[in-house]
Design an enzyme around this catalytic site. Structure first.
Site, PDB file in Angstrom:
ATOM      1  N   GLY A 310       0.850  -1.200   0.000  1.00 44.57           N
ATOM      2  CA  GLY A 310       0.000   0.000   0.000  1.00 44.57           C
ATOM      3  C   GLY A 310       0.872   1.230   0.000  1.00 44.57           C
ATOM      4  N   ARG A 311       1.520   1.474   1.156  1.00 45.15           N
ATOM      5  CA  ARG A 311       2.412   2.620   1.305  1.00 45.15           C
ATOM      6  C   ARG A 311       3.454   2.682   0.187  1.00 45.15           C
ATOM      7  NH1 ARG A 311       4.684   4.518   6.284  1.00 45.15           N
ATOM      8  NH2 ARG A 311       3.865   2.664   7.302  1.00 45.15           N
ATOM      9  N   ARG A 347       0.824  11.752  10.759  1.00 48.45           N
ATOM     10  CA  ARG A 347       1.878  10.762  11.001  1.00 48.45           C
ATOM     11  C   ARG A 347       3.026  11.272  11.869  1.00 48.45           C
ATOM     12  NH1 ARG A 347       4.840   8.789   7.651  1.00 48.45           N
ATOM     13  NH2 ARG A 347       5.021   6.722   8.590  1.00 48.45           N
ATOM     14  N   TYR A 351       3.257   8.882  14.856  1.00 49.65           N
ATOM     15  CA  TYR A 351       4.318   7.883  14.740  1.00 49.65           C
ATOM     16  C   TYR A 351       5.728   8.458  14.868  1.00 49.65           C
ATOM     17  CZ  TYR A 351       0.614   5.071  12.515  1.00 49.65           C
ATOM     18  OH  TYR A 351      -0.542   4.391  12.236  1.00 49.65           O
ATOM     19  N   CYS A 378      -3.924  23.785  17.006  1.00 51.48           N
ATOM     20  CA  CYS A 378      -3.695  24.228  18.374  1.00 51.48           C
ATOM     21  C   CYS A 378      -3.174  23.071  19.230  1.00 51.48           C
ATOM     22  CB  CYS A 378      -4.987  24.798  18.957  1.00 51.48           C
ATOM     23  SG  CYS A 378      -4.729  25.669  20.509  1.00 51.48           S
ATOM     24  N   GLU A 379      -1.997  22.582  18.874  1.00 48.96           N
ATOM     25  CA  GLU A 379      -1.327  21.493  19.584  1.00 48.96           C
ATOM     26  C   GLU A 379       0.177  21.705  19.476  1.00 48.96           C
ATOM     27  OE1 GLU A 379      -2.560  18.998  21.331  1.00 48.96           O
ATOM     28  OE2 GLU A 379      -4.679  19.287  20.838  1.00 48.96           O
ATOM     29  N   TYR A 407      -1.349   7.672   3.792  1.00 49.32           N
ATOM     30  CA  TYR A 407      -1.862   8.006   5.125  1.00 49.32           C
ATOM     31  C   TYR A 407      -1.927   9.503   5.414  1.00 49.32           C
ATOM     32  CZ  TYR A 407      -0.966   3.052   5.559  1.00 49.32           C
ATOM     33  OH  TYR A 407      -0.943   1.705   5.334  1.00 49.32           O
TER      34      TYR A 407
END
Length: 453
Positions: A310-311, A347, A351, A378-379, A407
């Site tokens: 997939g990736r 991601r 991750y 806002c993180e 993704y």
């Protein structure tokens, strides 16, 4: 990559002219001008090339095995993408009603669809049966019993053709761990996925549920998956060795035939210079040589061998274009703030994933400034590129982040009420929007005041 080295040249589908980044034959700046930013931009030719590499290399020259490449659509699932997958002759892996519905809308052949998932709902299983998907991968005994009951009920009601033929694979956990980020390793003994190979009693119970000659759903073999971003071909050899020995033990206790082995995915993509993906031809040849050796050593006669990239098909086929909004210098960092963020690429936050980037209209300038690219969410964890070198960035510069084809769109969210960016496909000197940008009206279209009880 401090200096003047152009990172874009590590990717096919990109070229440079007069300090401009080109995606196929179109300047990135022109795509951004027409589509706006942020925007996911895919090279259609690169997608097709990646798929062709898998289909041409994953072929058994001895003729003893029927091989199949299944596109793991969770990486990037849109009608336009699935139309390319169909055109390239791949099968398709789906894990939800939404992914299956998209496949139906893309007119994908249902006999080439494999329905995965560890918690399929009743409605999803009914949908799979009604649309005659080729294969359902079962995760556990509860799910197997549910599928058996649903099939029997639909046969009694006359809503399912008794002459229909749907294969069942059982996902087993071989206990082989690929050396990847802990969050994306899926084969350890406490994984939420699959039945442990050592739990032979449960495996026999599941397989026997679909051991009737006149039943439309029949047991056909096993599925396994050992992780993601696998850089060592020995991991696949270990998976094959364990799975073939397991099948021998299964056959000692059961008269059922094991025709199909699905080895899952995990084929790596190139994100930064630290990554060394296994070349597609090498990994395919390794798998085929290993399965032949393992079958010979274990006196097995499998008929079908499947893999699920997939990736590795979509990641390097796309970049995301952003507009620089501002630059901030702190005592230890230089932040480049862009008009997207973790809502369009989760991601790095999820991750700790690494990416490379460039200023798409200043490609030939010296990359002398170490920067962190941050988004507008806002993180504090809203970081898109932890560290890379750029020319001194300025507001309104166009920034390209590479290898965002897997993704990014699939995991996009509405956090901070931000819309999902559009998706553009580029082929030669033509570009088309295949997913439009979400408008402000789109963000509230499902918000209602309806009485429930």
């Amino acid at each position: 990559m401090k200096g003047s080295e152009n990172k874009a040249l590590n990717y096919q589908g990109y070229s440079l002219k007069d300090s401009q980044l080109f995606i196929e034959k179109i300047p990135a700046a022109e795509i951004a001008r027409k589509a706006g930013t942020p925007v996911y931009v895919y090279s259609e030719n690169q997608l097709l090339k990646n798929m062709e590499e898998f289909t041409s290399n994953f072929k058994d020259s001895t003729g003893g095995l029927s091989t199949r490449v299944l596109y793991a659509s969770k990486a990037f699932n849109t009608i336009a993408m699935l139309e390319l997958v169909r055109q390239a002759g791949l099968g398709l892996d789906v894990v939800s009603a939404g992914e299956l519905y998209t496949a139906i809308q893309a007119d994908f052949p249902m006999d080439k669809v494999v329905f995965h998932g560890n918690a399929k709902s009743t409605s999803e299983l009914v949908m799979a049966l009604e649309n005659h998907v080729g294969t359902i991968v079962l995760d556990n005994l509860h799910e197997a019993r549910k599928l058996k009951r649903l099939t029997e009920t639909m046969l009694e009601e006359g809503s399912l053709d008794k002459d229909l033929s749907i294969s069942v694979l059982l996902r087993v956990n071989p206990g082989v761990e690929a050396h990847t980020h802990a969050y994306i390793v899926t084969a350890h003994v406490d994984s939420k996925f699959g039945v442990l190979c050592s739990d032979l009693d449960t495996i026999l119970q599941i397989s026997e549920l679909f051991n009737q000659d006149d039943f439309p759903v029949h047991f056909d073999g096993f599925h396994a998956h050992i992780g993601s971003q696998i850089f060592d071909p020995e991991a696949f050899k270990a998976e094959i060795d364990v799975m073939c020995k397991f099948i021998v033990e299964f056959k000692k206790c059961s008269s059922m035939k094991v025709r199909t082995l699905d080895l899952g995915g995990g084929f790596a993509a190139w994100y930064t210079p630290d990554d060394q993906p296994i070349p597609i031809d090498l990994v395919c040849n390794t798998i085929l040589e290993s399965i032949h050796q393992a079958q010979k050593e274990n006196s097995l006669h499998l008929k079908n061998l499947w893999i699920e990239p997939g990736r590795s098909i979509t990641a390097n086929a796309a970049c995301t274009l952003y507009r620089v909004e501002s630059v901030k210098h702190t005592p230890n960092k230089t932040y480049v703030f862009v008009d997207g963020g973790m809502n369009d690429n989760i991601r790095p936050a999820l991750y700790d994933a690494d990416y490379n980037c460039d200023l798409a209209q200043r490609m030939d300038e010296e990359k002398s400034e170490k920067v962190t690219v941050a988004g507008k969410c806002c993180e504090s964890g809203d970081i898109l590129v932890k560290e890379d070198y750029l020319p001194a960035a300025m507001p309104d510069d166009l920034l390209a982040i590479y290898t965002t084809g897997a993704y990014g769109y699939s995991m996009a969210s509405h956090y901070n009420k931000l819309g999902v960016p559009p998706v553009v496909f580029v082929k030669d000197d033509q570009a088309r929007i295949v997913v439009r940008r979400e408008s402000l009206e789109d963000l509230i279209k499902n918000e209602v005041d309806e009485r429930l009880i």
